[in-house]
Design a protein around this motif. Structure first.
Motif, PDB file in Angstrom:
ATOM      1  N   ARG A  83      -9.200   7.937   4.927  1.00 28.61           N
ATOM      2  CA  ARG A  83      -8.271   6.954   5.488  1.00 28.61           C
ATOM      3  C   ARG A  83      -7.050   6.711   4.844  1.00 28.61           C
ATOM      4  O   ARG A  83      -7.162   6.835   3.435  1.00 28.61           O
ATOM      5  CB  ARG A  83      -8.950   5.696   6.024  1.00 28.61           C
ATOM      6  CG  ARG A  83     -10.269   6.111   6.780  1.00 28.61           C
ATOM      7  CD  ARG A  83      -9.692   6.617   8.161  1.00 28.61           C
ATOM      8  NE  ARG A  83      -9.101   5.659   8.983  1.00 28.61           N
ATOM      9  CZ  ARG A  83      -8.535   5.866  10.091  1.00 28.61           C
ATOM     10  NH1 ARG A  83      -8.225   7.322  10.194  1.00 28.61           N
ATOM     11  NH2 ARG A  83      -7.908   4.969  10.694  1.00 28.61           N
ATOM     12  N   GLU A  84      -5.829   6.622   5.301  1.00 21.38           N
ATOM     13  CA  GLU A  84      -4.717   6.167   4.582  1.00 21.38           C
ATOM     14  C   GLU A  84      -4.886   4.426   4.065  1.00 21.38           C
ATOM     15  O   GLU A  84      -4.390   4.435   2.871  1.00 21.38           O
ATOM     16  CB  GLU A  84      -3.534   6.106   5.513  1.00 21.38           C
ATOM     17  CG  GLU A  84      -3.163   7.460   5.844  1.00 21.38           C
ATOM     18  CD  GLU A  84      -3.819   7.948   7.120  1.00 21.38           C
ATOM     19  OE1 GLU A  84      -4.722   7.206   7.609  1.00 21.38           O
ATOM     20  OE2 GLU A  84      -3.715   9.095   7.326  1.00 21.38           O
ATOM     21  N   THR A  85      -5.300   3.568   4.667  1.00 18.36           N
ATOM     22  CA  THR A  85      -5.408   2.415   4.050  1.00 18.36           C
ATOM     23  C   THR A  85      -6.843   1.701   4.635  1.00 18.36           C
ATOM     24  O   THR A  85      -7.528   2.186   5.441  1.00 18.36           O
ATOM     25  CB  THR A  85      -4.397   1.329   4.542  1.00 18.36           C
ATOM     26  OG1 THR A  85      -4.330   1.290   5.751  1.00 18.36           O
ATOM     27  CG2 THR A  85      -2.970   1.633   4.037  1.00 18.36           C
ATOM     28  N   SER A 194       4.333  10.500  -2.164  1.00 14.01           N
ATOM     29  CA  SER A 194       3.252   9.573  -1.280  1.00 14.01           C
ATOM     30  C   SER A 194       4.426   8.863  -0.426  1.00 14.01           C
ATOM     31  O   SER A 194       5.607   8.627  -0.564  1.00 14.01           O
ATOM     32  CB  SER A 194       2.961   8.532  -2.325  1.00 14.01           C
ATOM     33  OG  SER A 194       1.909   9.136  -3.316  1.00 14.01           O
ATOM     34  N   THR A 195       3.584   8.684   0.685  1.00 13.32           N
ATOM     35  CA  THR A 195       4.589   7.916   1.914  1.00 13.32           C
ATOM     36  C   THR A 195       3.926   6.968   2.552  1.00 13.32           C
ATOM     37  O   THR A 195       2.708   6.631   2.382  1.00 13.32           O
ATOM     38  CB  THR A 195       4.949   9.259   2.707  1.00 13.32           C
ATOM     39  OG1 THR A 195       5.994   8.909   3.663  1.00 13.32           O
ATOM     40  CG2 THR A 195       3.744   9.825   3.583  1.00 13.32           C
ATOM     41  N   CYS A 196       4.497   6.465   3.484  1.00 12.97           N
ATOM     42  CA  CYS A 196       4.083   5.375   4.355  1.00 12.97           C
ATOM     43  C   CYS A 196       2.637   5.938   5.275  1.00 12.97           C
ATOM     44  O   CYS A 196       2.841   6.975   5.745  1.00 12.97           O
ATOM     45  CB  CYS A 196       5.208   5.262   5.542  1.00 12.97           C
ATOM     46  SG  CYS A 196       4.598   4.417   7.060  1.00 12.97           S
ATOM     47  N   HIS A 197       1.766   5.088   5.237  1.00 15.39           N
ATOM     48  CA  HIS A 197       0.378   5.464   5.791  1.00 15.39           C
ATOM     49  C   HIS A 197       0.655   5.756   7.472  1.00 15.39           C
ATOM     50  O   HIS A 197      -0.229   6.352   7.930  1.00 15.39           O
ATOM     51  CB  HIS A 197      -0.758   4.586   5.578  1.00 15.39           C
ATOM     52  CG  HIS A 197      -0.472   3.140   6.231  1.00 15.39           C
ATOM     53  ND1 HIS A 197      -1.098   3.021   7.415  1.00 15.39           N
ATOM     54  CD2 HIS A 197       0.358   2.005   5.874  1.00 15.39           C
ATOM     55  CE1 HIS A 197      -0.754   1.687   7.840  1.00 15.39           C
ATOM     56  NE2 HIS A 197       0.063   1.386   7.031  1.00 15.39           N
ATOM     57  N   THR A 198       1.551   5.149   8.156  1.00 12.17           N
ATOM     58  CA  THR A 198       1.555   5.401   9.377  1.00 12.17           C
ATOM     59  C   THR A 198       2.346   6.808   9.776  1.00 12.17           C
ATOM     60  O   THR A 198       2.044   7.187  10.913  1.00 12.17           O
ATOM     61  CB  THR A 198       2.435   4.182  10.317  1.00 12.17           C
ATOM     62  OG1 THR A 198       3.719   4.366   9.689  1.00 12.17           O
ATOM     63  CG2 THR A 198       1.947   2.863  10.160  1.00 12.17           C
ATOM     64  N   LEU A 199       3.043   7.287   8.885  1.00 14.66           N
ATOM     65  CA  LEU A 199       3.397   8.701   9.009  1.00 14.66           C
ATOM     66  C   LEU A 199       2.491   9.866   9.567  1.00 14.66           C
ATOM     67  O   LEU A 199       2.541  10.675  10.234  1.00 14.66           O
ATOM     68  CB  LEU A 199       4.252   9.217   7.948  1.00 14.66           C
ATOM     69  CG  LEU A 199       5.025  10.449   8.098  1.00 14.66           C
ATOM     70  CD1 LEU A 199       6.066  10.407   9.484  1.00 14.66           C
ATOM     71  CD2 LEU A 199       5.951  10.749   6.815  1.00 14.66           C
ATOM     72  N   LYS A 200       1.332   9.683   8.670  1.00  9.59           N
ATOM     73  CA  LYS A 200       0.250  10.849   8.602  1.00  9.59           C
ATOM     74  C   LYS A 200      -0.376  10.887  10.045  1.00  9.59           C
ATOM     75  O   LYS A 200      -0.232  11.955  10.660  1.00  9.59           O
ATOM     76  CB  LYS A 200      -0.927  10.391   7.710  1.00  9.59           C
ATOM     77  CG  LYS A 200      -0.293  10.700   6.131  1.00  9.59           C
ATOM     78  CD  LYS A 200      -1.365  10.573   5.205  1.00  9.59           C
ATOM     79  CE  LYS A 200      -0.947  10.724   3.644  1.00  9.59           C
ATOM     80  NZ  LYS A 200      -2.211  10.576   2.641  1.00  9.59           N
ATOM     81  N   GLY A 245      12.294  -0.086  -0.593  1.00 10.70           N
ATOM     82  CA  GLY A 245      10.989  -0.752  -1.015  1.00 10.70           C
ATOM     83  C   GLY A 245       9.887  -0.812  -0.328  1.00 10.70           C
ATOM     84  O   GLY A 245       9.035  -1.518  -0.751  1.00 10.70           O
ATOM     85  N   ALA A 246      10.098  -0.109   1.102  1.00  6.51           N
ATOM     86  CA  ALA A 246       8.844  -0.234   1.656  1.00  6.51           C
ATOM     87  C   ALA A 246       7.748   1.112   1.262  1.00  6.51           C
ATOM     88  O   ALA A 246       6.538   0.938   1.943  1.00  6.51           O
ATOM     89  CB  ALA A 246       9.472  -0.225   3.265  1.00  6.51           C
ATOM     90  N   PHE A 419      -2.075   7.172   0.409  1.00  6.07           N
ATOM     91  CA  PHE A 419      -0.519   7.260   0.720  1.00  6.07           C
ATOM     92  C   PHE A 419      -0.203   8.907   0.071  1.00  6.07           C
ATOM     93  O   PHE A 419       0.891   9.036   0.443  1.00  6.07           O
ATOM     94  CB  PHE A 419       0.359   6.550  -0.045  1.00  6.07           C
ATOM     95  CG  PHE A 419      -0.176   5.082   0.615  1.00  6.07           C
ATOM     96  CD1 PHE A 419       0.188   4.450   1.752  1.00  6.07           C
ATOM     97  CD2 PHE A 419      -1.263   4.220  -0.490  1.00  6.07           C
ATOM     98  CE1 PHE A 419      -0.161   2.978   1.918  1.00  6.07           C
ATOM     99  CE2 PHE A 419      -1.480   2.983  -0.094  1.00  6.07           C
ATOM    100  CZ  PHE A 419      -1.232   2.389   1.279  1.00  6.07           C
ATOM    101  N   ALA A 420      -1.005   9.566  -0.553  1.00  9.13           N
ATOM    102  CA  ALA A 420      -0.673  10.507  -1.320  1.00  9.13           C
ATOM    103  C   ALA A 420      -0.274  11.750  -0.194  1.00  9.13           C
ATOM    104  O   ALA A 420      -1.234  12.058   1.044  1.00  9.13           O
ATOM    105  CB  ALA A 420      -1.636  10.914  -2.266  1.00  9.13           C
ATOM    106  N   VAL A 421       0.763  12.629  -0.469  1.00  6.59           N
ATOM    107  CA  VAL A 421       1.025  13.766   0.245  1.00  6.59           C
ATOM    108  C   VAL A 421       0.571  15.066  -0.978  1.00  6.59           C
ATOM    109  O   VAL A 421       0.154  15.998  -0.533  1.00  6.59           O
ATOM    110  CB  VAL A 421       2.485  13.986   0.697  1.00  6.59           C
ATOM    111  CG1 VAL A 421       2.800  15.368   1.370  1.00  6.59           C
ATOM    112  CG2 VAL A 421       2.920  12.673   1.610  1.00  6.59           C
ATOM    113  N   ILE A 422       1.602  14.879  -2.000  1.00  7.46           N
ATOM    114  CA  ILE A 422       1.174  15.772  -3.063  1.00  7.46           C
ATOM    115  C   ILE A 422       0.917  15.081  -4.394  1.00  7.46           C
ATOM    116  O   ILE A 422       0.596  15.893  -5.199  1.00  7.46           O
ATOM    117  CB  ILE A 422       2.498  16.927  -3.376  1.00  7.46           C
ATOM    118  CG1 ILE A 422       3.694  16.233  -3.539  1.00  7.46           C
ATOM    119  CG2 ILE A 422       2.519  17.923  -1.914  1.00  7.46           C
ATOM    120  CD1 ILE A 422       5.063  17.116  -3.847  1.00  7.46           C
ATOM    121  N   ASP A 423       1.104  13.730  -4.412  1.00  8.83           N
ATOM    122  CA  ASP A 423       1.072  13.137  -5.784  1.00  8.83           C
ATOM    123  C   ASP A 423      -0.341  12.695  -5.646  1.00  8.83           C
ATOM    124  O   ASP A 423      -0.858  11.621  -4.890  1.00  8.83           O
ATOM    125  CB  ASP A 423       1.978  12.105  -5.692  1.00  8.83           C
ATOM    126  CG  ASP A 423       1.861  10.911  -6.980  1.00  8.83           C
ATOM    127  OD1 ASP A 423       1.062  11.461  -7.957  1.00  8.83           O
ATOM    128  OD2 ASP A 423       2.361  10.038  -7.052  1.00  8.83           O
TER     129      ASP A 423
END
Length: 462
Positions: A83-85, A194-200, A245-246, A419-423
């Motif tokens: 899960r993202e969060t 790493s990116t916004c959890h809603t994108l996934k 900043g988001a 939040f990780a994509v490749i990080d």
């Protein structure tokens, strides 16, 4: 409780929530993987000493949370990866008392927000415009509130006519509309490491693929984005950015890097999708990336993160070449923004209430960020008015172990891996707005006591 299978000792009252939480934790840790088949209701009930109804209710909660799927005649299967969060409402600490929730990114719950809602509702009730009650025409909503939207976007650094702005029910619908407008199933969307959890989940639902792009301390690397766009056989259509900043790193990208990213996207035929969820919270920030390439950008912001969580209203700026497509996607997804939300927003802006709330948020967030820096030392990253801090951990630290230890102290935080994509470097996201000041200080103190030293060794949980 991230192991699998569960035992009777893992189940607490209410049993269905405890069971659902245990399965969610096992999915989050990787003990249960996508495609794994869960035990039949009757078998699991016998093993854990529960009723079949209790197991059925737990499985239903997991289905609603999009963690598992139930297939008639075949059984129940793990549907998603980690899960993202920690975001489902029944995800709580083992005790009956809810934890100090530092996992959700919300503005500070100022008393003035409730006062603003109450007063505004009284005023609107006395002069309720007919379109708020009777309107069924999306263009009428845009005509009524387009000027307000344009003025707010100008505060964020995007100056454009009202005709190029779509009013939505918040940032999440705006994101879905933007993605639907620029890509087809199988296409790729570039994003940061790493990116916004809603994108996934949004990409998953639209059958789009994500491509992580390397970055440095200043944000995404333009040369890495260009290389990905020019790679043979690539299906990269757009780049998703969170420069203000988001994003997980709580980073304000500098003007020079923003200009470089805008130029790189334009030169390589990519659409910029820019999520500016915090809006004008950070004073004196650079203009949006989209301001440097408006002809190929979809930029959106909202009012929930900077004014009030309940004010679900967003503004999506669109280039002329995509306007018809964007409007059609919005019609099919949401039809129109809720007029009463737009009317409340206009009331706040015309009367200076929005300015007052924004100023109060900045003042309170500055104080909370100073508190976080003091209690967490120099480890956490962010900016003075951010809604959260990003806390890198020593290599090899077990994020989930640390999160479980925090939950035992009634503090909820979000894992960096979500939040990780490749990080894949371990980290925590610690949000500052949701708790009151005393609970925030107690929560940050508890986290500080649990943090590993530079060798990666955690303090013992007492």
């Amino acid at each position: 409780m991230s192991h699998w299978p569960l035992t009777r000792e893992d189940i607490h009252r209410p049993a269905y929530r405890s069971l659902a939480q245990g399965i969610a934790s096992a999915i989050d840790s990787g003990s249960l993987r996508p495609g794994d088949r869960l035990p039949p209701h009757r078998d699991l009930a016998w093993r854990l000493g529960l009723s079949v109804q209790t197991v059925s209710r737990a499985y239903e909660e997991l289905i609603r949370a999009d963690l598992i799927s139930g297939e008639v005649g075949r059984g129940s299967f793990v549907k998603s990866g980690p899960r993202e969060t920690v975001e489902v409402p029944w995800y709580r600490a083992g005790s009956d008392r809810p934890p100090v929730d530092l996992s959700m990114m919300t503005p500070v719950c100022l008393p003035a927000i409730a006062e603003a809602w109450r007063d505004s509702m009284h005023r609107i009730a006395d002069r309720m415009p007919d379109p708020v009650i009777y309107s069924f025409r999306p263009r009428q909503t845009m005509a009524l509130y387009g000027g307000m939207a344009a003025a707010w976007l100008a505060r964020c650094g995007m100056v454009l006519p009202a005709q190029r702005i779509l009013i939505t029910n918040g940032c999440t619908p705006a994101l879905m509309i933007a993605l639907m407008s620029v890509a087809n199933p199988g296409d790729q969307i570039a994003t940061e490491s790493s990116t916004c959890h809603t994108l996934k989940p949004a990409l998953r639902h639209l059958h789009l693929r994500m491509r992580g792009i390397e970055g440095d301390e200043r944000g995404m690397l333009p040369e890495a984005l260009a290389a990905a766009a020019r790679a043979p056989g690539n299906k990269l259509r757009a780049v998703f950015l969170l420069p203000s900043g988001a994003g997980p790193f709580a980073r304000i990208v500098d003007r020079e890097r923003r200009e470089e990213l805008a130029r790189t996207a334009a030169e390589n035929g990519l659409i910029i999708i820019e999520d500016d969820a915090l809006g004008p919270v950070a004073p004196r920030r650079p203009p949006p990336v989209s301001a440097f390439a408006p002809e190929c950008s979809l930029y959106f912001t909202g009012l929930t993160k900077c004014l009030s969580p309940g004010l679900r209203l967003g503004f999506l700026a669109m280039p002329e070449k995509l306007a018809e497509r964007v409007l059609n996607r919005h019609l099919s997804l949401s039809w129109m923004a809720t007029p009463i939300m737009a009317e409340i927003a206009r009331d706040w802006m015309e009367r200076g209430i929005a300015d007052g709330l924004l100023t109060a948020q900045r003042r309170e967030l500055a104080q909370r960020n100073r508190l976080a820096q003091r209690l967490l030392g120099g480890r956490s990253k962010g900016f003075p008015h951010g809604l959260h801090r990003w806390l890198p951990l020593p290599f090899g630290t077990d994020e989930q172990e640390l999160i479980r230890a925090a939950l035992k102290r009634d503090v909820a935080i979000a894992p960096g891996s979500g939040f990780a994509v490749i990080d894949r470097a371990p980290a925590l996201r610690i949000c500052l707005g949701g708790a009151n000041e005393r609970d925030l200080e107690n929560g940050l103190t508890a986290i500080s006591a649990l943090l590993p030293d530079q060798s990666g060794v955690c303090d013992p949980v007492v």
